[in-house]
Enzyme design. Structure first.
Site: not given
Ligand code: AHR
Length: 671
Positions: A51, A375-376
Site C-alpha cells: 500500500e 480491510n481490518e
Molecule cells: O501495515 C500497516 C497497517 O496496519 C495497514 O495499513 C493496516 O491494514 C494495518 O492496521
C-alpha cells in the site's frame, strides 16, 4: 546487571537460573518422518502485501523522480520546488489556478523571468535527492506554455548547481498548453573532475529559461530507466529484490490506504487509470498525497512483471474515520464500483471495463482468484461489516461465481478479526493480521497446529515481528522464521501469507510505520534480515510437507507484557528452536528449516526416517550474526545476509552445529 541469554536481556539472577536449567539438558534430536503423511504445500503460500505508506510508491517503487509533479501537495506553496536566480537574474515562482491544463491538473507552476540573458529556473530535489548514475538516460516530460515562444533548458545538476550531470534543450514552448518530451543522458562512470559520473543523489532537476517572459508548467516528470523498460514503470533495484523473493501473489491496494480517511479519499480506482493527466491523485491516510501514478493498471502490470497473481482488495463502504453505509441503496454505488473494478481486472475486452483496460494498453485480462472485501473490519465501530459484506458477497458471487472471497472478520486467533463473527454469507478465506514482538511470534509458531479445519482457509494478510526500525533486526527475523515454520507446517489451512509493510524510504521523514521489510533512499536499497528470511522460506519450498519432531529442545521464558502481567499472567516457558520441512517430490530434495533463537550454538542430532538413504553432500543456507540486534542499513546492506555453503557428512543420521541466533535451510538429497 542484565544478562544476555537466548537472545533476550534478563536480570542476572534470572539468566543464571535459565543457564542452569539449560546445562542439564540432553542433546536436541530432530526427526524427519518421510512417511508420506504430509500434505500438499499451498502453492501461493508466500506473497506480497502493499500500500502507499512510508513512501512506498511515490518516493519508492514507482519510478517518478519529481516530488509534487502536479503542484497539489500544498494548496498555498509549491512544496519541493525552489526558484533559481543565477548571476543576479530576477524571477518569481508561484502557483497558478487561472488556466488549468484540465480537470485533474487544476494547478500550474508559474515562472516569471525578468532579466534576459541570465538563468532563471525552477528546481526540484525529488524524494530526498535525484539519483544520478553513469550512462543513464532519463525521460523528461511536462506540460508547458509561455507568454512568448522560447526554448527552455532542462538539466540534472548538483544541488548547488556547480556540476551539470545532463542537459538538454526543449523545442520552443508555445502559447497554448502542450506536452513536451525530452531525454537526458549522463556521461560514463569516472572521476567527476574528468567529466565522469560517480553515483550520487545529491542532485536536483532544473527547468530554466534565459528569455524574459512568463512560463507555466504542469505534470513535470522525470523517469529513470524502469524495470523491463515499462512506461510509467517501477524502480529497477527494488523490483529485482522483489523478484528474488519469488512471490506468488500481490495483495493490493491496502491496508488503510484502501479505506482512506473519508469516502472522498478512499482508493477510488477509477481515478487511478488512464493517462496521468487524468489522475488527480488523493490524500492518503499516511499523511501525504498520493499521485496515483501507481494506479490499478500499474499494480496489475507489477504482478505481470513478477509473475504474481493479483489479490484484489475492494473498498467495502467503510473508512478509517468511520464513514459508512450499510443501507443497500447507499452502498450500491460502492458495490458497483467493486464489480467494475473486477471487470477491469479480469473482464475480456468485449466488456465495458475490459475495453477500458484494453484502451489503457492491456487487452488481455489478468488472472484473478481472490477478492478481499474491505480491510481490518474488526475496527468497524459501526458494526456494519456483516451487512456490508453480505451485500458485496452476493453481488460478486452472482456475477463471478468462481471467485473466492476473503472476509476480514471471523478469525479465531487474531483479536482483530475475531472481534466480529464470520458474515453469514460465508467466506472461502479469512484474513488474519499479527503485528507482535519476536518472542510472541515464536510462541505463535504452533498457532495453527490444532486449528479447527472445518471452516474457511486462512490468509495471514499482514504480519511482522516488530523489532528494529526503520527496517527490522535479526531478532525480528528469528521471530518471523519461527512463525513461518508454523505456516509451512499448516499450509493445508494457511494458504497465503504476506509480510507488512513491505517498503520504507529511510530518508528523514520517510517512515510512518516502524519495522519494515525493504529500505531504500533515492539511490540505494537493501533488505532487512526479515527480507532475507522471506526469501529463504519462499525460495526453498517443496510441494509436500514432511513431518518433523523435535526432542529435548532448548527453551526460553516468555515474560508477559505489562498489561498481561497486571492481569496476573505468569512467565511462560516456550521452545527456542523451531523446524519445518518440505519435499520437492520431483527433485527428491528436502528443505529442512531450522531456527535457533538462543544465544548459544546448538549441537543437534538429525534423524531421517522412511528413506533408503540421504546423499552425504548437501547445501546449507545460513542467516546469522553475532548480536540479535544486528541489522542491515543503507551504509551496511550486507551485515546480516544468508551465506550458502556445501555441507558434508549428511546421512540418515547426522549431527550439525546450529549457530546461535540463526535461521538455516538445509537441503538434503533423498534416495
Ligand atoms: O501495515 C500497516 C497497517 O496496519 C495497514 O495499513 C493496516 O491494514 C494495518 O492496521
Amino acid at each position: 546487571m542484565p544478562g544476555l541469554l537466548f537472545g533476550r536481556r534478563w536480570p542476572a539472577a534470572f539468566s543464571f537460573f535459565i543457564l542452569l536449567s539449560f546445562m542439564g539438558k540432553a542433546q536436541p534430536v530432530v526427526t524427519l518422518r518421510m512417511d508420506g503423511t504430509g500434505h500438499a504445500v499451498a502453492p501461493k503460500l508466500y506473497g506480497l502485501m502493499t500500500e502507499e505508506i512510508n513512501y512506498s510508491y511515490d518516493g519508492g517503487l514507482y519510478g517518478e523522480l519529481i516530488r509534487n509533479r502536479a503542484f497539489r501537495n500544498n494548496a498555498m506553496t509549491a512544496d519541493n520546488w525552489s526558484l533559481i536566480e543565477d548571476g543576479g537574474a530576477r524571477g518569481k515562482m508561484s502557483l497558478d489556478r487561472q488556466e488549468p491544463v484540465g480537470e485533474a491538473l487544476p494547478v500550474s507552476l508559474k515562472m516569471e523571468v525578468a532579466e534576459p540573458g541570465m538563468r532563471t529556473g525552477v528546481a526540484n530535489e525529488g524524494y530526498w535527492g535525484i539519483p544520478v548514475r553513469p550512462r543513464t538516460t532519463y525521460s523528461v516530460s511536462f506540460y508547458a506554455k509561455a507568454s512568448k515562444a522560447a526554448a527552455l533548458t532542462v538539466s540534472i545538476e548538483s544541488r548547488d548547481g556547480k556540476k551539470v550531470y545532463a542537459k538538454a534543450e526543449s523545442p520552443a514552448i508555445g502559447e497554448g498548453w502542450q506536452r513536451y518530451r525530452m531525454t537526458l543522458t549522463t556521461a560514463d562512470a569516472g572521476a567527476v573532475s574528468a567529466g565522469g559520473i560517480v553515483p550520487t543523489a545529491d542532485a536536483r532537476f532544473v527547468i530554466s529559461a534565459k528569455e524574459a517572459g512568463t512560463y507555466w508548467f504542469s505534470l513535470v516528470s522525470l523517469f529513470p530507466p524502469t524495470y523491463n523498460n515499462t512506461k510509467n514503470g517501477n524502480r529497477q533495484d527494488i523490483m529485482q529484490m522483489l523478484a528474488e523473493m519469488k512471490p506468488a501473489f500481490l495483495r493490493f491496494p491496502g491496508g488503510n490506504y484502501l479505506e482512506g480517511d473519508y469516502f472522498s479519499t478512499r482508493f477510488d480506482w477509477k481515478a487511478t487509470v488512464g493517462g496521468l493527466e487524468k489522475r488527480p491523485g488523493h490524500p492518503s491516510p499516511w499523511g501525504y498525497r498520493s499521485t496515483d501514478g501507481m494506479g490499478l493498471l500499474e499494480f496489475l502490470l507489477w504482478c505481470e512483471d513478477l509473475k504474481m497473481e493479483p489479490l484484489l482488495a475492494v473498498f467495502a463502504g467503510y473508512t478509517l474515520k468511520g464513514d459508512y453505509f450499510e443501507d443497500p441503496r447507499f452502498l450500491q454505488p460502492f458495490i458497483d464500483e467493486a464489480l467494475d473494478e473486477i471487470e477491469y481486472v479480469m473482464g475480456d475486452a468485449s466488456t465495458k471495463w475490459g475495453a477500458v483496460r484494453a484502451r489503457d494498453g492491456h487487452p488481455a485480462p489478468f488472472p484473478l482468484t481472490y477478492v478481499e472485501i474491505g480491510n481490518e473490519d474488526g475496527f468497524d465501530r459501526s458494526g456494519s461489516y456483516e451487512k456490508r459484506y453480505n451485500l458485496f458477497a452476493a453481488a460478486i458471487r452472482a456475477k463471478y461465481p468462481n471467485l473466492k472471497l476473503i472476509s476480514t472478520t471471523g478469525g479465531k486467533n487474531d483479536w482483530l478479526s475475531a472481534r466480529h463473527p464470520l458474515p453469514k454469507a460465508g467466506a472461502d478465506v479469512i484474513d488474519e493480521h499479527f503485528y507482535r514482538s519476536a518472542i510472541e511470534m515464536e510462541e505463535m509458531a504452533t498457532l495453527y497446529d490444532n486449528y479447527d479445519r472445518s471452516g474457511p482457509k486462512i490468509f495471514v494478510g499482514e504480519w511482522a515481528s516488530r523489532e528494529g526500525f526503520p527496517t527490522t533486526n535479526l531478532n525480528a527475523a528469528l521471530g518471523d522464521a519461527a512463525f513461518l515454520t508454523g505456516l509451512e507446517r499448516n499450509s493445508d489451512l494457511v494458504i497465503m501469507s504476506c509480510y507488512a509493510p513491505l517498503f520504507v524510504n529511510v530518508s528523514p521523514g520517510g517512515m510512518q510505520w516502524k519495522s519494515d521489510l525493504i529500505g531504500y533512499d533515492a539511490l540505494n536499497s537493501y533488505g532487512s534480515p526479515s527480507y532475507h528470511v522471506q526469501k529463504m522460506f519462499s525460495n526453498y519450498l517443496g510441494d509436500q510437507t514432511v513431518s518433523v519432531e523435535g526432542r529435548d529442545l532448548p527453551t526460553q521464558v516468555k515474560k508477559p507484557n505489562s498489561k498481561d502481567s497486571a492481569a496476573g499472567v505468569k512467565p511462560k516457558t516456550i521452545p527456542a528452536m523451531f523446524f519445518s520441512a518440505t519435499k520437492d517430490t520431483k527433485k527428491g530434495l528436502v528443505y529442512l528449516k531450522v531456527v535457533n533463537a538462543t544465544s548459544v550454538e546448538q549441537d543437534v542430532k538429525f534423524v531421517v526416517e522412511g528413506v533408503k538413504s540421504v546423499v552425504s553432500q548437501g547445501t546449507e543456507v545460513v542467516l546469522r550474526s553475532g548480536n540479535p540486534e544486528d541489522t542491515n542499513t543503507i551504509a551496511e546492506p550486507g551485515k546480516v545476509v544468508p551465506v550458502t555453503s556445501v555441507v558434508k557428512g549428511l546421512g540418515k543420521d547426522f549431527k550439525r552445529k546450529v549457530a546461535a541466533w540463526s535461521v538455516t535451510v538445509l537441503q538434503l538429497q533423498i534416495k
